[in-house]
Design a protein around this motif. Sequence first.
Motif, PDB file in Angstrom:
ATOM      1  N   ASN A 136       0.845  -1.193   0.000  1.00 11.42           N
ATOM      2  CA  ASN A 136       0.000   0.000   0.000  1.00 11.42           C
ATOM      3  C   ASN A 136       0.879   1.241   0.000  1.00 11.42           C
ATOM      4  O   ASN A 136       1.064   1.904   1.021  1.00 11.42           O
ATOM      5  CB  ASN A 136      -0.928  -0.012   1.216  1.00 11.42           C
ATOM      6  N   ASP A 137       1.462   1.502  -1.150  1.00  8.02           N
ATOM      7  CA  ASP A 137       2.313   2.680  -1.317  1.00  8.02           C
ATOM      8  C   ASP A 137       2.313   3.070  -2.781  1.00  8.02           C
ATOM      9  O   ASP A 137       1.594   2.483  -3.595  1.00  8.02           O
ATOM     10  CB  ASP A 137       3.737   2.419  -0.798  1.00  8.02           C
ATOM     11  N   ALA A 138       3.117   4.075  -3.121  1.00  2.90           N
ATOM     12  CA  ALA A 138       3.089   4.618  -4.477  1.00  2.90           C
ATOM     13  C   ALA A 138       3.474   3.602  -5.539  1.00  2.90           C
ATOM     14  O   ALA A 138       3.171   3.796  -6.725  1.00  2.90           O
ATOM     15  CB  ALA A 138       4.004   5.837  -4.548  1.00  2.90           C
ATOM     16  N   GLY A 139       4.135   2.517  -5.150  1.00  4.25           N
ATOM     17  CA  GLY A 139       4.478   1.479  -6.106  1.00  4.25           C
ATOM     18  C   GLY A 139       3.257   0.846  -6.747  1.00  4.25           C
ATOM     19  O   GLY A 139       3.338   0.308  -7.863  1.00  4.25           O
ATOM     20  N   CYS A 140       2.121   0.928  -6.086  1.00  8.64           N
ATOM     21  CA  CYS A 140       0.889   0.342  -6.621  1.00  8.64           C
ATOM     22  C   CYS A 140       0.388   1.091  -7.851  1.00  8.64           C
ATOM     23  O   CYS A 140      -0.215   0.479  -8.749  1.00  8.64           O
ATOM     24  CB  CYS A 140      -0.194   0.325  -5.560  1.00  8.64           C
ATOM     25  N   ILE A 141       0.605   2.383  -7.900  1.00  8.09           N
ATOM     26  CA  ILE A 141       0.054   3.192  -9.006  1.00  8.09           C
ATOM     27  C   ILE A 141       1.109   3.666  -9.995  1.00  8.09           C
ATOM     28  O   ILE A 141       0.782   4.343 -10.966  1.00  8.09           O
ATOM     29  CB  ILE A 141      -0.713   4.425  -8.467  1.00  8.09           C
ATOM     30  N   ALA A 142       2.357   3.295  -9.766  1.00  6.82           N
ATOM     31  CA  ALA A 142       3.416   3.728 -10.678  1.00  6.82           C
ATOM     32  C   ALA A 142       3.197   3.123 -12.059  1.00  6.82           C
ATOM     33  O   ALA A 142       3.008   1.907 -12.184  1.00  6.82           O
ATOM     34  CB  ALA A 142       4.781   3.294 -10.139  1.00  6.82           C
ATOM     35  N   PRO A 143       3.217   3.939 -13.116  1.00 11.57           N
ATOM     36  CA  PRO A 143       3.021   3.406 -14.474  1.00 11.57           C
ATOM     37  C   PRO A 143       4.091   2.396 -14.819  1.00 11.57           C
ATOM     38  O   PRO A 143       5.282   2.593 -14.518  1.00 11.57           O
ATOM     39  CB  PRO A 143       3.119   4.652 -15.362  1.00 11.57           C
ATOM     40  N   LEU A 144       3.688   1.327 -15.445  1.00 16.39           N
ATOM     41  CA  LEU A 144       4.636   0.276 -15.855  1.00 16.39           C
ATOM     42  C   LEU A 144       5.303   0.715 -17.144  1.00 16.39           C
ATOM     43  O   LEU A 144       4.646   1.070 -18.126  1.00 16.39           O
ATOM     44  CB  LEU A 144       3.872  -1.028 -16.066  1.00 16.39           C
ATOM     45  N   THR A 145       6.599   0.698 -17.152  1.00 20.72           N
ATOM     46  CA  THR A 145       7.359   1.101 -18.338  1.00 20.72           C
ATOM     47  C   THR A 145       7.986  -0.120 -18.978  1.00 20.72           C
ATOM     48  O   THR A 145       8.287  -1.111 -18.328  1.00 20.72           O
ATOM     49  CB  THR A 145       8.454   2.111 -17.964  1.00 20.72           C
ATOM     50  N   ASP A 146       8.170  -0.028 -20.290  1.00 19.66           N
ATOM     51  CA  ASP A 146       8.769  -1.153 -21.045  1.00 19.66           C
ATOM     52  C   ASP A 146      10.244  -1.291 -20.712  1.00 19.66           C
ATOM     53  O   ASP A 146      10.916  -0.319 -20.391  1.00 19.66           O
ATOM     54  CB  ASP A 146       8.591  -0.925 -22.554  1.00 19.66           C
TER      55      ASP A 146
END
Length: 222
Positions: A212-222
């Motif tokens: 439950n931190d910002a890693g949950c919403i970080a955009p996935l990059t190629d």
Amino acid sequence: MCGRYTLLADEVDILREFDLEEPIDSYQPSFNVAPGQNVFAIIHDGNEKRAGYLRWGLVPSWAKDEKIGYKMINARSETAHEKPSFKKLLSRKRCLIVADSFYEWKRDGKEKQPKRIQLAGRKLFAFAGLWDKWQQEDQNLFTCTILTKDANEYMQDIHHRMPIILPKDKEEEWIASRERDASKWHHFLETLEADAFTSYNVDTYVNAAKNNDAGCIAPLTD
């Protein structure tokens, strides 16, 4: 379906958006709201709006065991007006469940890619929910479920079901109307116009409810 969502907005923005006067008790933003947790919701007591926390996972008043809640995080809007578990609640116990995005998992072969889904036109919104009070001996439990429907054109590419998000001008009617005919509420839900969505891929880090931190919403990059 809807099994995870976020509520990251500042408290003052929530109060303003939903015309609430009282501060939110112990408000904490969440990057990963999951079933079984307490969620911020708004009801109407017949005189005024009341905001507070409900546990996500409906435990009907007649249930013998509260564990049933883990099987009732969502309710199908198409049949809610017919099901004993939901019909009375649709008539009398409707709520707003406040969020600013939700997660859904798109199947890609054997893998499932999580996506964060937001409304294109507004930051905060409310799921259409139902709630109930369960009592056993000296225990009082207030719980809720999120209503779902068949996916719209945008969501069909991601999942076959989607949560019902109320248009802004329908939120007050949903909780405050004195209409008791469940079939009319069925029609109300069936005729709602969905807002436009936007989405992006996020990491499978969000799969674990403990994260439950910002890693949950970080955009996935190629």
